[in-house]
Design an enzyme around this catalytic site. Structure first.
Site, PDB file in Angstrom:
ATOM      1  CG  HIS A 138      47.996  44.122  33.095  1.00  0.00           C
ATOM      2  ND1 HIS A 138      48.049  43.831  34.375  1.00  0.00           N
ATOM      3  CD2 HIS A 138      46.327  43.897  32.945  1.00  0.00           C
ATOM      4  CE1 HIS A 138      46.542  43.320  34.659  1.00  0.00           C
ATOM      5  NE2 HIS A 138      45.957  43.290  33.909  1.00  0.00           N
ATOM      6  CD  GLU A 143      50.548  41.127  32.764  1.00  0.00           C
ATOM      7  OE1 GLU A 143      51.740  42.112  33.025  1.00  0.00           O
ATOM      8  OE2 GLU A 143      50.307  40.160  33.221  1.00  0.00           O
TER       9      GLU A 143
HETATM   10  C1  GLP Z   1      42.393  41.779  34.318  1.00  0.00           C
HETATM   11  C2  GLP Z   1      42.148  41.765  32.691  1.00  0.00           C
HETATM   12  C3  GLP Z   1      41.987  43.157  32.110  1.00  0.00           C
HETATM   13  C4  GLP Z   1      41.637  44.073  33.562  1.00  0.00           C
HETATM   14  C5  GLP Z   1      42.494  44.491  34.786  1.00  0.00           C
HETATM   15  C6  GLP Z   1      42.156  44.727  35.736  1.00  0.00           C
HETATM   16  O1  GLP Z   1      43.899  41.694  33.901  1.00  0.00           O
HETATM   17  N1  GLP Z   1      42.154  41.040  31.996  1.00  0.00           N
HETATM   18  O2  GLP Z   1      41.254  43.866  31.479  1.00  0.00           O
HETATM   19  O3  GLP Z   1      41.745  45.333  33.639  1.00  0.00           O
HETATM   20  O4  GLP Z   1      42.587  43.068  35.465  1.00  0.00           O
HETATM   21  O5  GLP Z   1      41.149  44.322  36.647  1.00  0.00           O
HETATM   22  P1  GLP Z   1      39.793  45.359  37.754  1.00  0.00           P
HETATM   23  O6  GLP Z   1      38.956  45.548  37.160  1.00  0.00           O
HETATM   24  O7  GLP Z   1      39.660  43.954  38.615  1.00  0.00           O
HETATM   25  O8  GLP Z   1      41.054  45.548  38.417  1.00  0.00           O
END
Ligand code: GLP
Length: 252
Positions: A138, A143
């Site tokens: 995503h 999603e």
């Molecule tokens: C969330 C955010 C995204 C982000 C993703 C990954 O769901 N809405 O924008 O890229 O998580 O998060 P992480 O960087 O903590 O793996």
């Protein structure tokens, strides 16, 4: 899509911080699309370190965040609003009026989404959109299954995303079930996109986004349709892709 393979999270963050700083320094006025999550935190720290050392000014920087949970107040520590101020805005000289984050507490969340999109249209899309990537591919909170023509909208989060994000909350149940997010069409309006990925948990999504046709099973794969995308992935995030194809062909 161009791929930049880096050693680790630190190198990824240094690349991203420099990329963003170059944009800020070479433009009179710049609109940045920003992301939350663990991935960009070190990048933001490096921007703060640069600010403290070199006084790079953010007076003419305008920011547009990707998403926000629904039903969470901006001052709630779990909001993306609070996240952005804690990890970046509180430490640089960006005027508060330049900061844009969807309001998850709006009385009319559908209207909030329409207005947010209109604001982005007014500037003709952001100049540079920073993105992380979810384990399921995503981007923002788009999603798998999200049509590529969606603009800013309200989404029901998948269980896997709620579980992945539960680390920021006291318990799983506290993770909101809905969010407001820029849509894929909104993201594609950006003039340039920088996607960051670090760690093994992102390896499958990175592999899928580079191999095969763009498909809604992996929202990030749509970036193949954008002319100006740089993906910065560390060795672990790129490992599955490397096992599948010769990544040298993708490297810039
Ligand atoms: C969330 C955010 C995204 C982000 C993703 C990954 O769901 N809405 O924008 O890229 O998580 O998060 P992480 O960087 O903590 O793996």
């Amino acid at each position: 899509m161009k791929l930049v393979k880096v050693r680790d999270h630190e190198e990824m963050s240094a690349f991203a911080a420099k990329f963003i700083l170059d944009k800020i320094k070479s433009n009179k006025k710049v609109a940045l699309g920003l992301a939350t999550g663990g991935t960009p935190v070190r990048t933001y720290e490096m921007l703060i370190e640069d600010y403290q050392k070199n006084y790079t000014s953010y007076q003419n920087v305008f920011t547009y965040n990707l998403d926000e949970y629904e039903g969470i107040a901006p001052d709630d520590p779990n909001s993306y609003h609070a996240f952005m101020f804690k990890h970046l805005f509180d430490h640089i000289n960006i005027p508060k009026k330049n900061v844009h984050i969807p309001n998850g507490l709006s009385n009319d969340i559908l209207l909030e989404a329409i207005n947010y999109e209109a604001m982005i249209d007014e500037i003709g899309g952001v100049d540079l959109q920073l993105l992380g990537i979810g384990q399921n591919g995503h981007i923002g909170f788009n999603e798998p299954g999200t049509p590529f023509d969606r603009e800013t909208h309200v989404v029901t989060l998948t269980e896997s995303t709620r579980k992945a994000n539960s680390r920021y909350f006291e318990s799983n149940d506290q993770v909101p079930k809905k969010a407001i997010t820029m849509g894929i069409a909104t993201i594609l309006k950006s003039k340039e996109i920088l996607l960051l990925a670090s760690g093994e948990s992102k390896a499958k999504a990175i592999c899928r986004m580079f191999t095969g046709e763009p498909g809604t099973d992996c929202p990030a794969s749509v970036l193949k349709n954008h002319p100006n995308v740089v993906v910065v992935a560390d060795e672990k995030a790129v490992s599955k892709l490397e096992a599948t194809m010769n990544v040298e062909l993708l490297l810039r």
